[in-house]
Design a protein around this motif. Structure first.
Motif, PDB file in Angstrom:
ATOM      1  N   UNK A 128       0.754  -1.236   0.117  1.00  0.00           N
ATOM      2  CA  UNK A 128       0.296  -0.060  -0.131  1.00  0.00           C
ATOM      3  C   UNK A 128       0.859   1.354  -0.029  1.00  0.00           C
ATOM      4  N   UNK A 129       1.835   1.184   0.882  1.00  0.00           N
ATOM      5  CA  UNK A 129       3.024   2.452   0.911  1.00  0.00           C
ATOM      6  C   UNK A 129       3.673   2.615  -0.463  1.00  0.00           C
ATOM      7  N   UNK A 130       4.086   1.380  -1.031  1.00  0.00           N
ATOM      8  CA  UNK A 130       4.844   1.688  -2.514  1.00  0.00           C
ATOM      9  C   UNK A 130       4.022   2.028  -3.578  1.00  0.00           C
ATOM     10  N   UNK A 131       2.495   1.627  -3.357  1.00  0.00           N
ATOM     11  CA  UNK A 131       1.331   2.082  -4.227  1.00  0.00           C
ATOM     12  C   UNK A 131       1.299   3.698  -4.231  1.00  0.00           C
ATOM     13  N   UNK A 132       1.191   4.096  -3.012  1.00  0.00           N
ATOM     14  CA  UNK A 132       0.894   5.615  -2.788  1.00  0.00           C
ATOM     15  C   UNK A 132       2.235   6.369  -3.415  1.00  0.00           C
ATOM     16  N   UNK A 133       3.356   5.802  -3.337  1.00  0.00           N
ATOM     17  CA  UNK A 133       4.445   6.601  -3.591  1.00  0.00           C
ATOM     18  C   UNK A 133       4.525   6.692  -5.041  1.00  0.00           C
ATOM     19  N   UNK A 134       4.334   5.477  -5.922  1.00  0.00           N
ATOM     20  CA  UNK A 134       4.230   5.616  -7.305  1.00  0.00           C
ATOM     21  C   UNK A 134       3.062   6.405  -7.812  1.00  0.00           C
ATOM     22  N   UNK A 135       1.875   6.615  -6.984  1.00  0.00           N
ATOM     23  CA  UNK A 135       0.817   7.313  -7.666  1.00  0.00           C
ATOM     24  C   UNK A 135       1.130   8.802  -6.987  1.00  0.00           C
ATOM     25  N   UNK A 136       2.025   9.291  -6.255  1.00  0.00           N
ATOM     26  CA  UNK A 136       2.485  10.520  -5.763  1.00  0.00           C
ATOM     27  C   UNK A 136       3.366  11.030  -7.017  1.00  0.00           C
ATOM     28  N   UNK A 137       4.574  10.025  -7.427  1.00  0.00           N
ATOM     29  CA  UNK A 137       5.400  10.692  -8.385  1.00  0.00           C
ATOM     30  C   UNK A 137       4.655  10.651  -9.837  1.00  0.00           C
ATOM     31  N   UNK A 138       3.702   9.804 -10.084  1.00  0.00           N
ATOM     32  CA  UNK A 138       3.044   9.830 -11.332  1.00  0.00           C
ATOM     33  C   UNK A 138       2.297  11.220 -11.512  1.00  0.00           C
ATOM     34  N   UNK A 139       1.739  11.481 -10.367  1.00  0.00           N
ATOM     35  CA  UNK A 139       0.806  12.742 -10.589  1.00  0.00           C
ATOM     36  C   UNK A 139       1.891  14.055 -10.565  1.00  0.00           C
ATOM     37  N   UNK A 140       2.713  13.862  -9.780  1.00  0.00           N
ATOM     38  CA  UNK A 140       3.438  15.106  -9.926  1.00  0.00           C
ATOM     39  C   UNK A 140       4.216  15.412 -11.271  1.00  0.00           C
ATOM     40  N   UNK A 141       4.683  14.228 -11.811  1.00  0.00           N
ATOM     41  CA  UNK A 141       4.996  14.331 -13.067  1.00  0.00           C
ATOM     42  C   UNK A 141       4.386  14.818 -14.198  1.00  0.00           C
ATOM     43  N   UNK A 142       3.036  14.248 -13.932  1.00  0.00           N
ATOM     44  CA  UNK A 142       1.921  14.864 -15.080  1.00  0.00           C
ATOM     45  C   UNK A 142       1.632  16.315 -15.013  1.00  0.00           C
ATOM     46  N   UNK A 143       1.571  16.780 -13.504  1.00  0.00           N
ATOM     47  CA  UNK A 143       1.382  18.031 -13.285  1.00  0.00           C
ATOM     48  C   UNK A 143       2.230  18.867 -13.836  1.00  0.00           C
ATOM     49  N   UNK A 144       3.554  18.420 -13.405  1.00  0.00           N
ATOM     50  CA  UNK A 144       5.120  19.221 -14.339  1.00  0.00           C
ATOM     51  C   UNK A 144       4.697  19.507 -15.740  1.00  0.00           C
ATOM     52  N   UNK A 145       4.703  18.262 -16.229  1.00  0.00           N
ATOM     53  CA  UNK A 145       4.162  18.326 -18.057  1.00  0.00           C
ATOM     54  C   UNK A 145       3.146  19.096 -18.353  1.00  0.00           C
ATOM     55  N   UNK A 146       2.127  19.139 -17.608  1.00  0.00           N
ATOM     56  CA  UNK A 146       0.724  19.985 -17.841  1.00  0.00           C
ATOM     57  C   UNK A 146       1.017  21.448 -17.807  1.00  0.00           C
ATOM     58  N   UNK A 147       1.856  21.540 -16.506  1.00  0.00           N
ATOM     59  CA  UNK A 147       2.410  23.063 -16.340  1.00  0.00           C
ATOM     60  C   UNK A 147       3.265  24.055 -17.555  1.00  0.00           C
ATOM     61  N   UNK A 148       4.133  22.889 -17.978  1.00  0.00           N
ATOM     62  CA  UNK A 148       4.983  23.340 -19.113  1.00  0.00           C
ATOM     63  C   UNK A 148       4.183  23.486 -20.209  1.00  0.00           C
ATOM     64  N   UNK A 149       3.163  22.870 -20.755  1.00  0.00           N
ATOM     65  CA  UNK A 149       2.463  22.977 -21.967  1.00  0.00           C
ATOM     66  C   UNK A 149       1.586  23.993 -21.707  1.00  0.00           C
ATOM     67  N   UNK A 150       1.085  24.389 -20.878  1.00  0.00           N
ATOM     68  CA  UNK A 150       0.070  25.380 -20.566  1.00  0.00           C
ATOM     69  C   UNK A 150       0.831  26.808 -20.547  1.00  0.00           C
ATOM     70  N   UNK A 151       2.054  26.732 -20.387  1.00  0.00           N
ATOM     71  CA  UNK A 151       2.644  28.305 -20.216  1.00  0.00           C
ATOM     72  C   UNK A 151       2.599  28.933 -21.253  1.00  0.00           C
ATOM     73  N   UNK A 152       1.869  30.299 -21.465  1.00  0.00           N
ATOM     74  CA  UNK A 152       1.637  31.101 -22.546  1.00  0.00           C
ATOM     75  C   UNK A 152       2.917  31.574 -23.202  1.00  0.00           C
ATOM     76  N   UNK A 153       3.056  31.281 -24.243  1.00  0.00           N
ATOM     77  CA  UNK A 153       4.464  31.725 -25.323  1.00  0.00           C
ATOM     78  C   UNK A 153       4.065  33.078 -25.879  1.00  0.00           C
ATOM     79  N   UNK A 154       5.092  33.967 -25.441  1.00  0.00           N
ATOM     80  CA  UNK A 154       5.069  35.395 -25.705  1.00  0.00           C
ATOM     81  C   UNK A 154       5.424  35.400 -27.324  1.00  0.00           C
TER      82      UNK A 154
END
Length: 159
Positions: A128-154
């Motif tokens: 259960x603890x290992x699954x929670x760690x994997x879930x947190x890592x995956x969610x953080x990577x996706x959130x970082x990827x989405x932040x980069x993609x959504x940054x407006x380009x001037x």
């Protein structure tokens, strides 16, 4: 026809009959007679103790049934053994120890916490603890990827 052909034909027929009889399943033989006499408890407390104890012990043949629930021949024998040990004045712990010595930790539904059962007790929490760690890592990577993609380009254009 000569005598040899008749003799070998008769021998062949006899051999085929013997082989067919060997292949026919034997009728089910009755199990060894066991004491079918119901257990007679001295009082209600002894009966409750017996049922509580047999619910905590696993049938060694059925693997997923308690001694109280199983109808296997060995479960009948083990229930009688538990009953006899109770009549000898042994405690629940002594009865469990006797059965563990004879059949191993498997006979207990709740094995004791120790070296051999450490993974059994701690394994679900570790998974259960290992699954929670994997879930947190995956969610953080996706959130970082989405932040980069959504940054407006001037690009100098105004809308």
């Amino acid at each position: 026809m000569n005598m040899r052909t008749t003799l070998s034909g008769g021998l062949l027929a006899l051999l085929l009959v013997a082989l067919s009889l060997a292949l026919v399943p034997a009728p089910a033989s009755a199990q060894a007679a066991r004491n079918a006499q119901p257990l007679e408890f001295r009082d209600r407390a002894e009966e409750r103790r017996f049922h509580k104890l047999t619910l905590e012990l696993r049938c060694v043949m059925c693997q997923n049934q308690s001694l109280a629930d199983s109808d296997a021949p060995i479960a009948h024998d083990l229930r009688r053994e538990v009953f006899n040990l109770m009549r000898e004045g042994r405690s629940d712990a002594e009865i469990k120890t006797f059965l563990v010595d004879r059949y191993g930790e498997f006979v207990l539904y709740r094995p004791q916490f120790g070296g051999g059962t450490l993974l059994l007790w701690l394994g679900p929490g570790i998974v259960l603890l290992g699954g929670a760690v994997v879930l947190v890592v995956v969610v953080r990577k996706r959130a970082a990827r989405n932040r980069v993609a959504l940054d407006p380009v001037d690009d100098g254009q105004e809308w």
